[in-house]
Scaffold this active site. Structure first.
Site, PDB file in Angstrom:
ATOM      1  N   LYS A   1       0.798  -1.219   0.000  1.00 50.19           N
ATOM      2  CA  LYS A   1       0.000   0.000   0.000  1.00 50.19           C
ATOM      3  C   LYS A   1       0.834   1.275   0.000  1.00 50.19           C
ATOM      4  O   LYS A   1       0.292   2.362  -0.191  1.00 50.19           O
ATOM      5  CB  LYS A   1      -0.958  -0.027   1.179  1.00 50.19           C
ATOM      6  CG  LYS A   1      -1.982  -1.142   1.035  1.00 50.19           C
ATOM      7  CD  LYS A   1      -3.062  -1.050   2.079  1.00 50.19           C
ATOM      8  CE  LYS A   1      -4.168  -2.045   1.825  1.00 50.19           C
ATOM      9  NZ  LYS A   1      -3.824  -3.413   2.237  1.00 50.19           N
TER      10      LYS A   1
HETATM   11  C1  LIG Z   1      -4.577  -4.498   1.894  1.00 55.87           C
HETATM   12  C2  LIG Z   1      -3.869  -5.791   1.770  1.00 55.87           C
HETATM   13  C3  LIG Z   1      -4.362  -6.812   0.950  1.00 55.87           C
HETATM   14  C4  LIG Z   1      -5.676  -6.703   0.217  1.00 55.87           C
HETATM   15  O1  LIG Z   1      -5.640  -5.752  -0.802  1.00 55.87           O
HETATM   16  P1  LIG Z   1      -7.020  -5.195  -1.427  1.00 55.87           P
HETATM   17  O2  LIG Z   1      -6.601  -4.202  -2.432  1.00 55.87           O
HETATM   18  O3  LIG Z   1      -7.755  -4.582  -0.282  1.00 55.87           O
HETATM   19  O4  LIG Z   1      -7.741  -6.359  -1.983  1.00 55.87           O
HETATM   20  C5  LIG Z   1      -3.613  -7.962   0.802  1.00 55.87           C
HETATM   21  N1  LIG Z   1      -2.447  -8.121   1.460  1.00 55.87           N
HETATM   22  C6  LIG Z   1      -1.954  -7.180   2.277  1.00 55.87           C
HETATM   23  C7  LIG Z   1      -0.686  -7.435   2.993  1.00 55.87           C
HETATM   24  C8  LIG Z   1      -2.630  -5.972   2.460  1.00 55.87           C
HETATM   25  O5  LIG Z   1      -2.128  -5.045   3.261  1.00 55.87           O
END
Ligand SMILES: *Cc1c(COP(=O)(O)O)cnc(C)c1O
Length: 431
Positions: free
Chosen positions: A106
């Site tokens: 993210k």
């Molecule tokens: C947020 C997250 C996800 C899921 O991603 P989305 O875009 O919400 O489907 C998967 N793995 C990790 C480590 C995350 O932080």
């Protein structure tokens, strides 16, 4: 440039979509037009550096509202780490997206979004203070806090579900201070997300400049396309198409991959790997979308029972279930299966994965078992150390803790407990 998926009207500029987060009808923004990348782009694809590649992919989505040099600058700050593709098994690669500052994928979306906001705040004399309110299932909070720390004119309020994020995730979002506040909510992620959405339509709050930094925000969602472009480039598989498995919760990441495909990236098939929160795997079986109550799992960043971005996925496939089925397979995995996935990878390939990546690995493995000629990547979305206990319990060994995490452990957590929407509202009004 962006319209609401609710009424297919309310077209707004990139800047408006960025600062509003959610459309006035509470639905999500979606680009009016998704252009295919031209042959010139593809001819030079292999020799284009990552920053230029990112610029070409993203420029239409900022609608010329940010000048080229500034956009380039934002991209450079966003992509200041590597995205290696590691071979873990025959035809199976792990695309590591966790080498950024908060060790989860993210970071890219959060940094890009903060860069764009900072640009508009600086250059368009927005005098009002902006409050970014964000719900996190674990990793968003840290990434957004890090992305916006110290940005002038921006206050960040993070809502996270009490006892449902890992120790390191909590440290990352509660220890920065400055313009970052952390609210610990009694409830699941979906409750946090619901409360955030409510603030946007609350008339008592509409004098405040409120916006969201979840993947509902186009500036966080869209740059996630870059993983797929960079992954494809790093794999160096000439004239071949890819299968990609994505550990999915709110479905922003997967949906960005589908947008990349719509722009022309040769991805043949997508695999959505979920935990017990299997709203989408069920949808793929029945064609009926039914949101579910969230259950807690060891892959807490995917504990989402009503994924916001699914509506964008449907839109990419023109709401045609049959077309979607041709390109998306969805599997769910239990915690037990995920733990054995971590073990498998470690024992057979000496590859240490986090639980989310392991879920994606399982999805890819299952798909390739029936489609052995394909080449696949799974997205490794977080560093294993973020889920230390789970990973150590699974491989029965201690893992090395990076220095920046050791430092974090010495810091003091600051958080405010929140039970319901009224408490959140008075917190926001008191600022
Ligand atoms: C947020 C997250 C996800 C899921 O991603 P989305 O875009 O919400 O489907 C998967 N793995 C990790 C480590 C995350 O932080």
């Amino acid at each position: 440039m962006y319209l609401s998926l609710g009424n297919k009207k309310d077209a707004v500029s990139f800047k408006d979509a960025l600062f509003k987060g959610l459309a006035p009808d509470k639905s999500l923004y979606y680009p009016v037009k998704v252009k295919k990348l031209n042959t010139h782009f593809w001819k030079n694809f292999k020799k284009t550096d990552t920053f230029s590649l990112a610029y070409h992919v993203l420029k239409d989505y900022t609608n010329n509202e940010i000048p080229k040099e500034d956009l380039f600058d934002i991209i450079k700050k966003t992509l200041n780490f590597s995205f290696p593709a590691v071979l873990v098994d025959k035809n199976m690669y792990s695309l590591e997206l966790f080498h950024g500052p908060t060790m989860a994928f993210k970071d890219v979306g959060a940094k890009f979004m903060s860069g764009c906001m900072e640009y508009f705040i600086k250059n368009e004399n927005l005098n009002e203070k902006i409050t970014i309110i964000v719900a996190t299932s674990g990793d968003t909070g840290g990434a957004v806090a890090n992305g916006f720390l110290g940005v002038d004119g921006v206050d960040v309020v993070i809502l996270y579900p009490k006892g449902k994020v890992s120790e390191i995730q909590e440290l990352q979002l509660t220890t920065l201070g400055d313009n970052i506040s952390a609210l610990e909510v009694d409830g699941y992620f979906d409750k946090c997300q619901e409360m955030v959405k409510k603030t946007f339509v609350d008339n008592d709050l509409n004098k405040k400049m409120l916006t969201s930094a979840n993947s509902i925000n186009v500036a966080r969602w869209i740059p996630q396309m870059l993983y797929y472009f960079i992954g494809y480039k790093n794999l160096n598989i000439e004239n071949s198409s890819l299968v990609v498995s994505v550990p999915s919760g709110n479905f922003g990441n997967l949906c960005a991959g589908m947008l990349a495909k719509k722009m022309g990236l040769p991805i043949k098939h997508f695999i959505a790997s979920t935990n017990e929160n299997d709203t989408v795997p069920k949808f793929m079986k029945t064609g009926k979308y039914k949101k579910q109550k969230t259950v807690s799992t060891i892959t807490n960043a995917m504990d989402v029972g009503d994924p916001s971005n699914f509506i964008r996925i449907l839109n990419i496939y023109d709401n045609n279930f049959e077309n979607l089925k041709k390109e998306l397979t969805a599997y769910k995995f239990s915690d037990k299966e995920t733990l054995s996935g971590i073990q498998d990878l470690y024992n057979n390939s000496r590859y240490l994965s986090d639980p989310h990546g392991a879920t994606a690995y399982l999805g890819l493995k299952k798909y390739l078992a029936n489609n052995p000629k394909e080449i696949g990547i799974f997205l490794e979305t977080a560093h294993p150390v973020k889920f230390l206990d789970t990973v150590e319990n699974s491989i029965k060994e201690k893992i090395n803790i990076p220095k920046n995490i050791l430092k974090l452990k010495k810091k003091k957590k600051r958080k405010i407990g929140i039970k319901d929407y009224e408490q959140l509202k008075s917190f926001l009004l008191s600022r």
